[in-house]
Enzyme design. Structure first.
Site, PDB file in Angstrom:
ATOM      1  N   HIS A  85       0.851  -1.194   0.000  1.00 47.00           N
ATOM      2  CA  HIS A  85       0.000   0.000   0.000  1.00 47.00           C
ATOM      3  C   HIS A  85       0.880   1.235   0.000  1.00 47.00           C
ATOM      4  O   HIS A  85       2.098   1.157   0.109  1.00 47.00           O
ATOM      5  CB  HIS A  85      -0.980   0.000   1.180  1.00 47.00           C
ATOM      6  CG  HIS A  85      -0.356   0.191   2.531  1.00 47.00           C
ATOM      7  ND1 HIS A  85      -1.054   0.673   3.606  1.00 47.00           N
ATOM      8  CD2 HIS A  85       0.896  -0.019   2.993  1.00 47.00           C
ATOM      9  CE1 HIS A  85      -0.274   0.737   4.669  1.00 47.00           C
ATOM     10  NE2 HIS A  85       0.925   0.323   4.323  1.00 47.00           N
TER      11      HIS A  85
ATOM     12  N   CYS B  91       5.878   6.021   4.812  1.00 48.68           N
ATOM     13  CA  CYS B  91       4.751   5.229   4.299  1.00 48.68           C
ATOM     14  C   CYS B  91       4.009   5.906   3.150  1.00 48.68           C
ATOM     15  O   CYS B  91       3.050   5.360   2.618  1.00 48.68           O
ATOM     16  CB  CYS B  91       3.791   4.865   5.421  1.00 48.68           C
ATOM     17  SG  CYS B  91       4.522   3.713   6.599  1.00 48.68           S
TER      18      CYS B  91
ATOM     19  N   HIS C  18       4.967   0.337  -0.344  1.00 49.81           N
ATOM     20  CA  HIS C  18       5.680  -0.649   0.462  1.00 49.81           C
ATOM     21  C   HIS C  18       4.687  -1.735   0.865  1.00 49.81           C
ATOM     22  O   HIS C  18       3.507  -1.630   0.570  1.00 49.81           O
ATOM     23  CB  HIS C  18       6.295   0.012   1.710  1.00 49.81           C
ATOM     24  CG  HIS C  18       5.278   0.566   2.643  1.00 49.81           C
ATOM     25  ND1 HIS C  18       4.538   1.706   2.360  1.00 49.81           N
ATOM     26  CD2 HIS C  18       4.837   0.121   3.842  1.00 49.81           C
ATOM     27  CE1 HIS C  18       3.707   1.943   3.360  1.00 49.81           C
ATOM     28  NE2 HIS C  18       3.854   0.989   4.265  1.00 49.81           N
TER      29      HIS C  18
ATOM     30  N   HIS D   3       3.520  -5.137   3.753  1.00 43.38           N
ATOM     31  CA  HIS D   3       3.547  -5.707   5.097  1.00 43.38           C
ATOM     32  C   HIS D   3       3.140  -7.179   5.046  1.00 43.38           C
ATOM     33  O   HIS D   3       2.374  -7.585   4.176  1.00 43.38           O
ATOM     34  CB  HIS D   3       2.568  -4.977   6.021  1.00 43.38           C
ATOM     35  CG  HIS D   3       2.884  -3.542   6.219  1.00 43.38           C
ATOM     36  ND1 HIS D   3       3.900  -3.102   7.036  1.00 43.38           N
ATOM     37  CD2 HIS D   3       2.316  -2.427   5.692  1.00 43.38           C
ATOM     38  CE1 HIS D   3       3.944  -1.781   7.012  1.00 43.38           C
ATOM     39  NE2 HIS D   3       2.988  -1.350   6.197  1.00 43.38           N
TER      40      HIS D   3
ATOM     41  N   HIS E 273      -1.110 -10.435  -1.670  1.00 42.52           N
ATOM     42  CA  HIS E 273      -0.254 -10.065  -2.803  1.00 42.52           C
ATOM     43  C   HIS E 273      -0.920  -9.043  -3.732  1.00 42.52           C
ATOM     44  O   HIS E 273      -0.715  -9.058  -4.929  1.00 42.52           O
ATOM     45  CB  HIS E 273       0.238 -11.307  -3.558  1.00 42.52           C
ATOM     46  CG  HIS E 273       1.306 -12.021  -2.795  1.00 42.52           C
ATOM     47  ND1 HIS E 273       1.006 -12.904  -1.791  1.00 42.52           N
ATOM     48  CD2 HIS E 273       2.647 -11.944  -2.860  1.00 42.52           C
ATOM     49  CE1 HIS E 273       2.141 -13.361  -1.281  1.00 42.52           C
ATOM     50  NE2 HIS E 273       3.157 -12.794  -1.901  1.00 42.52           N
TER      51      HIS E 273
ATOM     52  N   GLU F 270       0.265  -5.147  11.613  1.00 42.00           N
ATOM     53  CA  GLU F 270       0.971  -4.673  10.428  1.00 42.00           C
ATOM     54  C   GLU F 270       2.463  -4.988  10.511  1.00 42.00           C
ATOM     55  O   GLU F 270       3.089  -5.330   9.512  1.00 42.00           O
ATOM     56  CB  GLU F 270       0.752  -3.162  10.307  1.00 42.00           C
ATOM     57  CG  GLU F 270       1.368  -2.529   9.096  1.00 42.00           C
ATOM     58  CD  GLU F 270       1.033  -1.067   8.976  1.00 42.00           C
ATOM     59  OE1 GLU F 270      -0.102  -0.752   8.557  1.00 42.00           O
ATOM     60  OE2 GLU F 270       1.888  -0.230   9.314  1.00 42.00           O
TER      61      GLU F 270
END
Length: 150
Positions: free
Chosen positions: A16, A25, A29, A31, A75, A136
């Site tokens: 995201h 952020c 990137h 998680h 994904h 996260e």
């Protein structure tokens, strides 16, 4: 009969970016999310029911969460559809990437709200969603509780 809470845990990988954010952020990137889903209800007391003694079969809960959350978000890259990331999203989609466009800033807080609505809509009426925990990172998570949102 006692009221019981049961929890099933799920893992998925999602990317995201947070448009307008003033930290790292803002960049795309990902998680390794851990989602804990807790439901509450009374165990089945009918001895002729194959699910006797269960609040809900863990496999039934797994099916709901996989179909609504894991199989959709795993994904994938999530963007707020109302930001300039829409151009990047379109480019990624033309290159065969799985992109999800949402109405909200894709923070853990907003994702857990979205996930709660999706899961609640699929639960049998005698089973209630009690809480969600979306982890996260190893040290950061967001929680949703039905008692806070009634």
């Amino acid at each position: 009969m006692s009221t019981i809470r049961i929890t099933k845990q799920f893992n998925f990988e999602t990317g995201h970016a947070l448009y307008g954010y003033d930290g790292k952020c803002k960049n795309v990137h990902g998680h390794s999310y851990k989602l804990s889903v807790t439901v509450i209800g009374k165990p089945i007391t009918d001895t002729s029911n194959v699910k006797y003694g269960m609040v809900i079969d863990f496999s039934d809960l797994k099916k709901i969460v996989k179909e609504e959350i894991v199989d959709v978000f795993d994904h994938a890259t999530v963007f707020n559809k109302n930001t300039p990331h829409i151009e990047l999203a379109a480019e990624l989609q033309t290159r065969g990437h799985h992109v999800i466009l949402v109405e909200y800033q894709p923070t853990s807080e907003n994702m857990v709200i979205d996930f709660a609505a999706k899961i609640r809509s699929r639960l049998p009426e005698n089973i209630q969603l009690f809480s969600l925990r979306l982890q996260e990172t190893e040290t950061s998570y967001a929680e949703w509780y039905a008692s806070d949102n009634s």
